[in-house]
Structure formats: C-alpha cells, structure tokens
Design an enzyme around this catalytic site. Structure first.
Site, short mmCIF file in Angstrom:
data_model
loop_
_atom_site.label_atom_id
_atom_site.label_comp_id
_atom_site.label_asym_id
_atom_site.label_seq_id
_atom_site.Cartn_x
_atom_site.Cartn_y
_atom_site.Cartn_z
N LYS A 112 0.86 -1.19 0.00
CA LYS A 112 0.00 0.00 0.00
C LYS A 112 0.89 1.24 0.00
O LYS A 112 1.71 1.42 0.89
CB LYS A 112 -0.92 0.01 1.22
CG LYS A 112 -2.07 -0.97 1.14
CD LYS A 112 -2.93 -0.93 2.39
CE LYS A 112 -3.84 0.27 2.43
NZ LYS A 112 -4.76 0.24 3.58
N ILE A 113 0.67 2.05 -1.02
CA ILE A 113 1.44 3.28 -1.20
C ILE A 113 0.47 4.46 -1.21
O ILE A 113 -0.56 4.41 -1.90
CB ILE A 113 2.22 3.24 -2.53
CG1 ILE A 113 3.23 2.11 -2.54
CG2 ILE A 113 2.88 4.58 -2.83
CD1 ILE A 113 4.47 2.34 -1.74
#
Length: 217
Positions: free
Chosen positions: A84-85
């Site tokens: 997750k960015i």
C-alpha cells in the site's frame, strides 16, 4: 466482486475465512496499533500465514527511498503481500518503480478519478477510493467509484478498484451494482451483510410452526 476484510484482527480474519467470505485482507498501521501489536511486520506475517489471497500492507515512509526499502522488506514476507502506497508524488514514483520490479502495489487514499488514473498509469495493481471519508465531507463517494470504473474501462486498464472506507452494507450493494472488483470492509459490516429482519422473522416462524405441529425429525 471479491470481499476483503479491512482489519488486523486474527480472530476476525479466521471467522471470515470460516464463512468462506474472505478473499483477501487490507490493513494499515492504525488497525495494527488497535490490536495492541508492538511489532508491525510480525502482525503482517501472522496474517499472511492464514490468508491465501492478497494482503495489502502499508509502508510507513514518506520518501521514495524509504518506501522502496520498506516495500521490499514487506514483500519478502509472503508472495501474497501487496504494498500500500499513499497517493502522493513520492508514492506514484515508488509505485512505478515497484511495479516495474514485479511488486504489486495498491495506491491508497484515492479521492478523485484523476488520482486513480495517475495510479493506473504508474502501474498500480489496485487503487483504493475512500468512499466513507468522501461522504463525510459531503461528496458522494460511490459516484467517484463509478467514474473510476468508467475511465479504466475506456482505456483497458487492468488495475482493480478496491472500494475502501466502507461504512455500511449500502456501500457494498452499490459497489456490486457498479461492477467494482473488490470491496474491503470492517468485520462489523461483513456481519451486517448476512442480516435482514425478515430472515430472522422467517426462521422464528418456521421453528414455531415446527413445534406446534409436533413434527418429528
């Protein structure tokens, strides 16, 4: 539509798996902290040991170098880990780099169709529009999901849409009608999906009639 649990609770995940209703998990530092965990990566590892589907684990760094380093550390835990960015300039730079390296990325904190478009162009495997938070500020979150899906269809993006920040079963219903690929929800919402007052009334009536008639099993 796939159903993910948005949680860090092993108990909730195990229960959802017992129901055969969990296709994956999304989690973040806030959810892990709520579980009283002291070791972030250890809880990710524990989740990966019981979930076969995608597990979105969030990086903590805000710069490209830090995101890339943490992403590689997290992805080494399991082949199921999706990184997750956040939807930032550094995040999109990291998304492109990691995607080119064969690491799946979920760009999170999406609040507009154009943000989703940028993420898809950067090679994101998933984008996560936060519909509940949009609703909170007076913007219809599910309309954003519909627009993202249309844009992805227009240009044949393979990026999947994870409807996130789900607050109630109505979000799930609309997501399914719109054709969203995934809805990620808290365990409480998953339980609500099972429920309807007429189902409860029907079960009670059947049992009462069974007893009154003196039926034998």
């Amino acid at each position: 539509m796939k159903i993910f649990l948005d949680t860090a609770s092993l108990e909730e995940i195990k229960k959802g798996l017992e129901w055969n209703m969990v296709d994956g998990v999304t989690t973040n530092p806030t959810l892990i902290a709520k579980e009283g965990c002291k070791n972030y990566r250890e809880r990710i590892k524990e989740i990966a040991e019981i979930v076969r589907g995608p597990i979105s684990a969030e990086v903590l760094a805000e710069d490209f170098e830090g995101m890339a380093r943490e992403a590689k550390e997290l992805s080494s835990i399991s082949k199921n880990i999706v990184i997750k960015i956040p939807m930032t300039e550094e995040g999109i730079k990291s998304c492109k780099f990691l995607s080119d390296e064969g690491i799946k990325v979920n760009v999170t904190l999406i609040f507009s169709p154009l943000q989703a478009l940028i993420a898809a162009k950067a090679g994101a495997s998933y984008v996560s529009p936060f519909v509940g938070r949009l609703d909170d500020v007076g913007n219809p979150g599910m309309e954003i999901v519909s627009e993202i899906l249309q844009i992805f269809q227009n240009y044949n993006f393979e990026t999947e849409v994870i409807v996130a920040s789900i607050r109630n079963p109505e979000h799930v219903r609309i997501a399914a009608l719109q054709g969203a690929h995934i809805s990620t929800m808290p365990f409480s919402t998953l339980k609500q999906i099972f429920k309807h007052p007429l189902t409860d009334v029907g079960i009670k009536r059947f049992l009462e009639d069974y007893k009154k008639a003196g039926l034998k099993w």
